[in-house]
Design an enzyme around this catalytic site. Sequence first.
Site, PDB file in Angstrom:
ATOM      1  NE  ARG A 158      -3.678  -0.342   2.290  1.00 29.17           N
ATOM      2  CZ  ARG A 158      -4.122  -1.044   3.333  1.00 29.17           C
ATOM      3  NH1 ARG A 158      -3.857  -0.639   4.567  1.00 29.17           N
ATOM      4  NH2 ARG A 158      -4.825  -2.130   3.145  1.00 29.17           N
TER       5      ARG A 158
ATOM      6  NE  ARG B 157      -3.262   1.098   9.373  1.00 27.41           N
ATOM      7  CZ  ARG B 157      -3.809  -0.091   9.143  1.00 27.41           C
ATOM      8  NH1 ARG B 157      -4.657  -0.244   8.130  1.00 27.41           N
ATOM      9  NH2 ARG B 157      -3.519  -1.125   9.907  1.00 27.41           N
TER      10      ARG B 157
ATOM     11  CB  CYS C   4     -14.952  -9.731   6.176  1.00 23.91           C
ATOM     12  SG  CYS C   4     -13.773  -8.411   6.529  1.00 23.91           S
TER      13      CYS C   4
ATOM     14  CE  LYS D 106      -8.239  -0.818  11.131  1.00 24.39           C
ATOM     15  NZ  LYS D 106      -8.607  -1.564   9.917  1.00 24.39           N
TER      16      LYS D 106
ATOM     17  CB  CYS E 212     -11.724  -2.306   4.044  1.00 24.87           C
ATOM     18  SG  CYS E 212     -10.632  -3.200   5.168  1.00 24.87           S
TER      19      CYS E 212
ATOM     20  CE  LYS F 140      -8.115   2.657   8.774  1.00 20.65           C
ATOM     21  NZ  LYS F 140      -9.173   1.866   8.087  1.00 20.65           N
TER      22      LYS F 140
ATOM     23  CB  CYS G 219     -13.293  -4.113   0.431  1.00 23.64           C
ATOM     24  SG  CYS G 219     -14.098  -5.710   0.731  1.00 23.64           S
TER      25      CYS G 219
ATOM     26  CB  CYS H  57      -9.170  -9.899   1.440  1.00 21.78           C
ATOM     27  SG  CYS H  57      -9.255  -9.446   3.188  1.00 21.78           S
TER      28      CYS H  57
END
Length: 572
Positions: free
Chosen positions: A78, A147, A481, A214, A485, A216, A436, A442
């Site tokens: 990424r 991120r 899922c 994480k 995302c 954001k 996603c 994934c």
Amino acid sequence: MSLNQDKSKLSEVEHIKEKSKYLEGTIQDSLKDEVTGNLYAQDQQLIKFHGSYVQSDRELDKERKGQKLEPLYSFMIRVRVPGGIATPQQWQVIDDLATKYGMPTLKLTTRQAFELHNIYKHNLKQTIKEINASLLNSIAACGDVNRNVMNTVNPHTSAVHDAVQEVTRRVSDHLTPKTTAYYKIWVNEDQVVGPDEEAPVEEPIYGKTYLPRKFKITFAIPPYNDTDVYAHDVGLIAIEDNGQLLGFNVTIGGGMGMTFGDESTYPRIGNVIGFIPTENVPDVCEKLVTIQRDYGNRENRKNSRFKYTIDRVGLDFVKEELHRRLGYELEPAKPFVFTTNGDSYGWIQGVNGRWYNTLYIEGGRVKDTERFQLRKGLRAIADMLEGGDFRLTGNQNVVIGNVSEEQKPLVQQLLDEYGLTAHQEVSSLHQHSIACVALNLCPLANSEAERYLPSLIDKIHVLMDNHGIGEQPITIRMTGCPNGCGRPYLGEIGFVGRAPGKYNLYLGASFNGDRMNVLYREALNEEEILETLDPILGQYAKERNPDEHFGDYLVRKELIRHNYSSSDFHHN
């Protein structure tokens, strides 16, 4: 008080970070191991901080297992693009890397980053090195750190865009990890961007074990909420007056992920806690990061995001602690209005007199097909564009930006030549959709998303046409899922993969992204999805008020029971 006094209760990832020598670990040894296409177990965690995940082609796993072979491991890289703006030269580099080392497509993410897929281990170092040579990087694109920092990319909406973009870059630079491990492993003597040789490896903001999970941060410039500001740990909403940037309203505590069957997890939208002048933004962001560093849950990673910290210790406590660490209090929030969290398509002239063309990219996947040469066309534009840029949106689209009056017809000629003008002739449902990656890459996906959503939207569009509302915009989000995302809980219609071919259906989010949806039906196949939506769309067509969006209609007519508390989110 922090949860993390007893080290025996810490998650295994916390121990890996502590022993990692500021993210160096044994990654270099893992890369040299030719016995496997994977990394050592601890390095599979650490490499996330360097911007990469281990993946495999799940559709080949069964066949390879029968051949007594390990999964066909590869890596996703990424690439951070702070504020979403890349130069034509950087687009060229990423495009070249996809051809040389990976899947011959580009993935534009919902957080304004590039993703390269199918990078094999022996090409990993060279790929990241070449990314750095373009003055982009992958450090902190994943992992338990702040991120990629997002920002609205359509400057025609506001005269303050350039000022907001500058703050975006300052926050991104300020919160980028200071470890030298990234440059030592991936760049070495050819280092282009990075700390001086004498710089310490200590992390003045993150500390030795970084964050619990994480983090954001996003900026948004009203009236556009195209970055879904409420879905992030920290959101900064630009406040302007007569073309002057006054500062930002601050939101905290957003996050989309949850786990099926675990009622301690839930999506949450952020709370607006006040206003700050522009010069205070990096300081406020840093202090919020350190509060999460000190009070976040390091024992159970499913409950470790900032939203859970806020709900556990209390919003008032977090605000008081923020004021204590800052040494001053935030001002009362200032009024603002969001009208949409979608993109505006086609050519629009900016306040600077230059031109911006937003192109629809299905599922964020830049690829060539028999009908549309999307990747070749965008590459041709990158090869000729002087002084312009490429702007990745939070909706997986791209803006060809800063185009001069002289170059605009040349860009349009290439759009026509490669079929990209016709590529934009899709329904408003497609234009307001996000998916996603999901299967087959994934490892967390329960079902399809990117490869399936376009065909499902086609069928939903037929239903809407039958009811006379075919061009009514409705936001549709699909993920494979529940981790969120693609921000499915902010779709007026949201699909979350439950099993192969089965999706939970969520309804009722707002069109501008300030209200979540709720679970309406569970584990539906395609036929059941269409049978469920058809009568609801029919009612909406007959009973809606003028200019009333689909999600607002569902709430007004009480066709759904909306839970306004995140902790009451329905998990079935």
